[in-house]
Design an enzyme around this catalytic site. Structure first.
Site, PDB file in Angstrom:
ATOM      1  N   CYS A   1      52.420 -16.297   4.674  1.00  0.00           N
ATOM      2  CA  CYS A   1      52.982 -17.603   4.398  1.00  0.00           C
ATOM      3  C   CYS A   1      54.481 -17.490   4.553  1.00  0.00           C
ATOM      4  CB  CYS A   1      52.659 -18.044   2.976  1.00  0.00           C
ATOM      5  SG  CYS A   1      50.902 -18.305   2.698  1.00  0.00           S
TER       6      CYS A   1
ATOM      7  N   GLY B   1      52.756 -19.491   9.317  1.00  0.00           N
ATOM      8  CA  GLY B   1      51.609 -20.237   8.781  1.00  0.00           C
ATOM      9  C   GLY B   1      51.530 -21.607   9.399  1.00  0.00           C
TER      10      GLY B   1
ATOM     11  N   ASN C   1      54.333 -16.261  -1.336  1.00  0.00           N
ATOM     12  CA  ASN C   1      53.951 -15.498  -0.157  1.00  0.00           C
ATOM     13  C   ASN C   1      53.507 -14.126  -0.614  1.00  0.00           C
ATOM     14  OD1 ASN C   1      53.670 -14.333   2.369  1.00  0.00           O
ATOM     15  ND2 ASN C   1      55.853 -13.981   2.627  1.00  0.00           N
ATOM     16  N   GLY C   2      52.288 -13.748  -0.264  1.00  0.00           N
ATOM     17  CA  GLY C   2      51.787 -12.432  -0.648  1.00  0.00           C
ATOM     18  C   GLY C   2      50.365 -12.507  -1.131  1.00  0.00           C
TER      19      GLY C   2
ATOM     20  N   CYS D   1      56.103  -4.378   3.872  1.00  0.00           N
ATOM     21  CA  CYS D   1      54.953  -4.273   4.773  1.00  0.00           C
ATOM     22  C   CYS D   1      55.436  -3.996   6.187  1.00  0.00           C
ATOM     23  CB  CYS D   1      54.162  -5.583   4.750  1.00  0.00           C
ATOM     24  SG  CYS D   1      52.932  -5.705   6.054  1.00  0.00           S
TER      25      CYS D   1
ATOM     26  N   TYR E   1      54.570  -7.334  13.684  1.00  0.00           N
ATOM     27  CA  TYR E   1      53.840  -8.510  14.122  1.00  0.00           C
ATOM     28  C   TYR E   1      54.277  -9.847  13.506  1.00  0.00           C
ATOM     29  CZ  TYR E   1      49.899 -11.673  14.681  1.00  0.00           C
ATOM     30  OH  TYR E   1      49.129 -12.762  14.957  1.00  0.00           O
TER      31      TYR E   1
ATOM     32  N   SER F   1      54.270 -10.797  20.574  1.00  0.00           N
ATOM     33  CA  SER F   1      54.765  -9.687  19.765  1.00  0.00           C
ATOM     34  C   SER F   1      54.801  -8.344  20.476  1.00  0.00           C
ATOM     35  CB  SER F   1      53.999  -9.598  18.443  1.00  0.00           C
ATOM     36  OG  SER F   1      52.632  -9.789  18.674  1.00  0.00           O
TER      37      SER F   1
ATOM     38  N   ASP G   1      51.044  -3.537  23.592  1.00  0.00           N
ATOM     39  CA  ASP G   1      50.637  -4.565  22.628  1.00  0.00           C
ATOM     40  C   ASP G   1      51.012  -4.076  21.233  1.00  0.00           C
ATOM     41  OD1 ASP G   1      49.657  -6.908  21.598  1.00  0.00           O
ATOM     42  OD2 ASP G   1      47.590  -6.596  22.251  1.00  0.00           O
ATOM     43  N   ASP G   2      50.940  -4.996  20.232  1.00  0.00           N
ATOM     44  CA  ASP G   2      51.436  -4.592  18.916  1.00  0.00           C
ATOM     45  C   ASP G   2      50.459  -3.738  18.126  1.00  0.00           C
ATOM     46  OD1 ASP G   2      49.894  -6.591  17.093  1.00  0.00           O
ATOM     47  OD2 ASP G   2      50.785  -7.847  18.637  1.00  0.00           O
TER      48      ASP G   2
ATOM     49  N   CYS H   1      43.902  -4.084   3.917  1.00  0.00           N
ATOM     50  CA  CYS H   1      45.155  -4.394   3.225  1.00  0.00           C
ATOM     51  C   CYS H   1      44.854  -5.284   2.023  1.00  0.00           C
ATOM     52  CB  CYS H   1      46.122  -5.116   4.162  1.00  0.00           C
ATOM     53  SG  CYS H   1      47.645  -5.645   3.320  1.00  0.00           S
TER      54      CYS H   1
ATOM     55  N   CYS I   1      47.629   0.574   5.571  1.00  0.00           N
ATOM     56  CA  CYS I   1      46.561   0.260   6.525  1.00  0.00           C
ATOM     57  C   CYS I   1      46.358   1.389   7.531  1.00  0.00           C
ATOM     58  CB  CYS I   1      46.809  -1.075   7.222  1.00  0.00           C
ATOM     59  SG  CYS I   1      48.417  -1.203   8.005  1.00  0.00           S
TER      60      CYS I   1
END
Lengths: 460, 460, 460, 460
Positions: C10, C39, C113-114, C249, C255, C296, C358-359, C395, C449
């Site tokens: 978010c 978002g 956010n989170g 994070c 990303y 990204s 790619d990411d 995650c 992750c």
């Protein structure tokens, strides 16, 4: 009763401002609101500012299509508007009016109410000469003919007068040329059109109630065949195409127009009251109460009650919130109400002998449904009285009457029909009653759907 | 007459399906359509499928908010709906109902009609205990109390029964717990709520006309104080909070409800007819015609006409197309019509002595406007008859009556008021007439706005 | 590459005006526009004018939800906004933020956010104490806890500080009390949050690019565990919950965030460039051109090209017009393009040996599709380089990573995966490379992750 | 860079199904989506089922105008679509295409891309012969002429061939007659148009990327002057109007078309890369990094970097969410960003000597703003390289270039312009470089805006 599929009308409204009308598009908006009952499918407004024409039209009701912002962008010293009904379901707005066209003399905008009887001929002739069409409207045909004539004569009013010699049938039109606003009515005046005045400015409307909506004063009805033109020097009238004959559609009084309108000197409410009174004399009933089918049967029911001495009562409540977006219930779901739109007041009809007045019978199925509901609600007897004669002939002048095949009166006697719809008795007006209803001794109206006597030539 | 700002009602509707209702959300949709007159600001439907609740609610009319797709996504074996009116102008939908809340026992959904008299106290008490609120509705307070009680007892119905001991005032509620649908009415039954049945399934609605809309059979009104619960085993009734007293809001009959509804055994149409009859006896008039102000004055006018022997007539045409999006004309533009919504049928009133029946007078200004228009249309005399007593006191049970200051009857005698509004004579019902109107000898209704006799304690 | 379903982020934005911000809601609008990539499902703005809170929130993009009229109605001296993504498809807007709640101390509004790791525990505990919830958001839980704390302490900032001892996991929040705007970040700072200044007024935003959008000056990032409060006397900071640890994070850099943002002192664009450079050293390739997967993967591709000396090229064109309303083609219709959203530039890849950056790789299917398309377009070889390590663990802090089962890296070696996706070679970053990417020697970020080393306790 | 007001393009797409295309309107929808960059103002689709034509067109993006329901109502065996840009702001959709007209031979539908140079003459001539127009489009003029010709010849293809002798300028058109789909390109082929095949069915599109969008195979470009007709018997080509000359608009490569498209055998991406390479040789710079202005400057920047050996970098982030509904900030609010649409990556340009590549300079103001922002972000030097020559002449073929007065290159030398825009150096392509860019030694393209050499006669 509305929505019986008998309807193919439009409403037109126009203003030529002498400089004393603020927000001309807002005024047209209010006029169209008052004419909304004449067409709910699409609407539009075109304004002209010395030949520069802007227009806005969309599918939907006046209140859905226009907002303050849209109206504020429509500026000019004259304007015309239109509300449209069509029996065809259309998702696109190509047939919305006013139409705006450009030709060698500038722009022309047109709003039309009615139906031409030689549309196919005209379309073929114009096509043969290379014309191209973008709509399916008669308005586009009329605009083409006016434009062609305009190249041959010296003014738009002459062009309209000449064009009227080529088009046949029903038309009440408003036409904006760069400098002038022209209003015209076909030589029999099938559809209404009247002149009003607000301050120094001239207003035109299909019904008088729309003049009232903007506090304009009613001046007079445009005569059948008359062409009226307004420019900066005021109003002029041309009666070249007037014949003295008259043929206003009788259904304007029976069904289309709002009861608070007066057309060609006859009040709509008054005509409906009279229809009820005549019915009471012609078809009396031994009953406890007279009720009307909303909305167009109510006034005739009051007239019937008054003349018969029977008490007037309310039989139905109408749901005013059913609009275009209503999701229709599946047939299997529909049992107890005719339509969620109309609901019987059970306590008021239960155990009573009822006279039920409606405006007309076309196929008979709606009427049968209503009677069944009244009986299910406990009505002891239902005596149906119809405020018009039996319908036998199609209409070529804009009233949406189905083929002769589909008209129940062509297959059944009144007694048979009474049995089919489940009524305890059934009575119609006689054709000759329409003279009394219209307060005239001469034939000033069109009753072709009842009699087959078409006042213009109809080619098969 | 509508839109006089006297209105703060809602409508509720619910279904518990025994497995024989297809498309439950569509059924709620039709029920809400029939209750739309009780609230036009927002609406919503919540469905529950074994505790999994989905809801959809938005600002707007039922026909604007829901489409087939939305309804198809709402699946479950029970459902409740709500239409809402509020006098505050709101752009956001936080107060829309049904409310859906989660707590330790799962989800609870609630629809509420009415107004609590101890809302402030409850809010403070709950807040003091740490409650948090996301709306300004009484429904949220009631849900909190039910949830608190639910933690103390063994069933949601017990929780509702206990909660009713804490909330005071007017409430008719529908509550969905994971397994049950509960309906309850406050101990005086200020607002209507009734039970219907469609096949094996149970239906609840504010008015009987909404039962008819889905062809459900009317079973009975929920009694004041009664709690009714439906689950897979059927319907049970709990009368712990029933006292034998009754206090249905008299304005439900005079103004709110649809004439085709019957509430607590009394038909709305019938009550209005009676009001007119009583008026005719109490305040006769030497007149040519009786007219009603649409829509809520029409039935009383018919009653007046019937009792007095004067002919009933139509005075006004109502424009059914005026909706939320209508752009109001500026004051300077409004002269000839009360409102574009209501238009006098000039030809029918001109030169006549008129009895005009309306439902009530609050501030008096609307009535004055209507009388002025009738006179401008040529009415010789206008005798105003009001189908309710003079209003002197505010309402704490959900009817939107302004402060005592704003109520014209607190500052003027009837004679003074007659002069102020420009009538030729003016008559109200007497307070005692309400017993006849309600066909009762006992006080089974609330008339506090007329008498100041509030049937529950009101803390200042 | 976007839309791989890896996203559950978010964005938050807030302003406390010292009286020098005109049109505060418009400013929030621009801030949210710059955060829209975080978002796209719903968005909202709440404004507070001395405790009176107004809010507007809806499903849709910022540009769809708000118009000038809506923004003009939102007036106040402080405001917070929110853009929201959720993997669940929702038709209703109950979970939209900011949330506005009322409790005994007035109103509180919150944007979050989170993702909390003890949400279930908190919900149960609050429910057990009688709390009721109307949304599924962590924001509602946090608001409840802050409100509870507020009853025990003397200020909202103390309440926030105490609340932080009860909530665990990832949260960057903005809270409006009647007089104050509070911003706080969890003790590890999983999600970004920074302070800006515009004139004398304070601004808070998830990313620095949103400060730029309203020409606010970046001041500093809020520290992990820090609580910042602004009122009329200015800004105060509370570091009671600061531990000196950090755990941003890593996916914010890989990303989520916009390349023009700088978070905790590290530029996003810079981190991506570095990722590409490291990849070039760790996994060189014999190739003709380096391309990135938009958007990204582009910056890492540039870094790879720079470090390797291989030319950088454009492999794909992205269709910017694909939005929420896009009608997805049926599987059978989709052959030649990965997605109508991304299209290979055939002429530029044909015959070439390509390095494609790619990411990340989650399930591997999107990557396989892209490779197939490149090969169909004639690419001679496709060497895939991924700007992050292999993902093995879910995650719990808000990044939408699927179960261990669904993560392809848990079932296949890199060589196996290379074959599965049809690449000619495949290389990932090593876990230790992240230090270089983040320009740090200490562990200042969360890489759970990749490694399974969760920086907070995770209860199963 | 987009939105510099240089744009007046459209996109066309059409399908003739041999019976193997399901959901033809959905296929046109995807084709139009891929052409959306050519026009964002309005769009439409017309389908023909053995002469019965249905169409739907509205203001807005493809994704806003069409939904699954609308597409499902559009059924037929052939279809054409259109996306439209216009520099005029229009609220009404009268100019939306495809146009559908009726004339004596049935219906004709047309989609047009380009601009006629003798439109005024044609309009006057047609008007003089009585034609009436309802739009301001060239498409309507072309349709009239084709229809007139159709009356003189035996097929629609002959009519198109003859019509082409009367219309001058730029046009790529798709025409549906009752039985045939005709595609034609003006004798110089100013605008692209190509043939594809999907199964047995034929597809036409402005750009090859739109063929790919529905997995159609590219067959070939229609030749300048060629008329191609498809009916149930397959495809036929008529080259009566082919002259061997070619004049594709060079701006199709520089700016209009998508980089993944190939037009007349030249890849757009490739042409842009070459433009950058030539610039690097012609105007080398002592710099640290090459950046492009998104989106149309990016490829040339890559070419410049490659040829110069300087590293390629990202200078800007583009906000993809800015659409039609974006509320533009007031001038006073706009300081730090060129436009919220484009944002400098400060960390990446700070302290660096930058080569910035853009597609063209018209008035110079946008370029000046971008340079100012780069400098404010800390760029040490900004060397501007423009991937086209200096513009001196207006375009009469559909590219929206302003008057000579407004073109900055007509008032300033390159050195003066360099100073005006605040660059450290400035370089353009030379006119002769366009041959290399187009990979041709002959003049196969139109460069009139640079040279004033108009390939057709232009009457003043």
């Amino acid at each position: 009763m509305e929505n019986k599929g008998l309807h193919e009308e439009c409403g037109v409204f126009g203003i030529y401002s002498m400089g004393d009308i603020e927000k001309i598009a807002h005024n047209v908006y209010y006029g169209l609101y008052a004419l909304q009952h004449r067409g709910q499918q699409s609407c539009g407004i075109a304004v002209s500012d010395r030949g520069v024409v802007e227009s806005y039209k969309e599918m939907g009701l006046v209140g859905e299509v226009f907002n303050d912002d849209t109206l504020n962008t429509l500026k000019g010293q004259m304007a015309i508007g239109h509300v449209r009904y069509s029996k065809a379901s259309e998702s696109n707005n190509e047939n919305s009016q006013p139409l705006v066209l450009r030709y060698s003399k500038g722009r022309i905008a047109i709003s039309h109410n009615g139906s031409l009887t030689n549309a196919e001929e005209i379309r073929n002739e114009l096509s043969h000469d290379g014309a191209m069409f973008q709509t399916q409207t008669d308005a586009e045909l009329i605009a083409h003919i006016i434009a062609h004539q305009r190249l041959l004569v010296h003014s738009v009013e002459e062009a309209v007068i000449n064009a009227m010699k080529k088009i046949e049938g029903a038309y009440s039109i408003l036409v904006m040329s760069p400098q002038k606003l022209v209003a015209a009515r076909d030589p029999l005046g099938f559809r209404p059109l009247m002149i009003g005045k607000k301050g120094e400015s001239y207003v035109f409307a299909s019904e008088s109630t729309a003049l009232d909506a903007i506090s304009a004063e009613y001046i007079r009805d445009i005569e059948p065949g008359e062409v009226v033109v307004v420019d900066k020097d005021g109003l002029k009238s041309y009666k070249n195409n007037c014949t003295g004959k008259r043929g206003i559609c009788i259904f304007e009084y029976i069904y289309f127009a709002r009861p608070d309108s007066t057309i060609d000197g006859v009040g709509v409410h008054d005509a409906r009251l009279k229809a009820g009174e005549i019915l009471a004399r012609r078809h009396p009933a031994d009953a406890d109460m007279v009720i009307g089918v909303p909305d167009s049967g109510l006034d005739a029911a009051i007239g019937y009650a008054k003349e018969s001495g029977l008490p007037y009562g309310t039989g139905f409540v109408r749901n005013n919130y059913i609009g275009r977006t209503f999701i229709k219930p599946k047939q299997s779901e529909r049992r107890k109400s005719i339509d969620i739109k109309l609901h019987v007041i059970e306590e008021n009809v239960s155990g009573k002998k009822i006279v039920m007045v409606d405006d007309s019978i076309v196929r008979g199925s709606t009427c049968a449904n209503i009677i069944r509901e009244l009986k299910e609600a406990g009505a002891a007897e239902v005596h149906v009285r119809i405020a018009s004669p039996t319908i036998h002939w199609p209409c070529y002048y804009g009233t949406d009457i189905p083929t002769r095949e589909e008209l129940t009166a062509n297959h059944n006697t009144v007694d048979e029909l009474c049995e089919i719809i489940g009524a305890d008795s059934l009575g119609f007006l006689a054709n000759e009653d329409l003279y009394e209803l219209m307060q005239t001794e001469e034939k000033t109206f069109c009753d072709a759907c009842f009699t087959g006597n078409y006042p213009t030539e109809i080619k098969e």
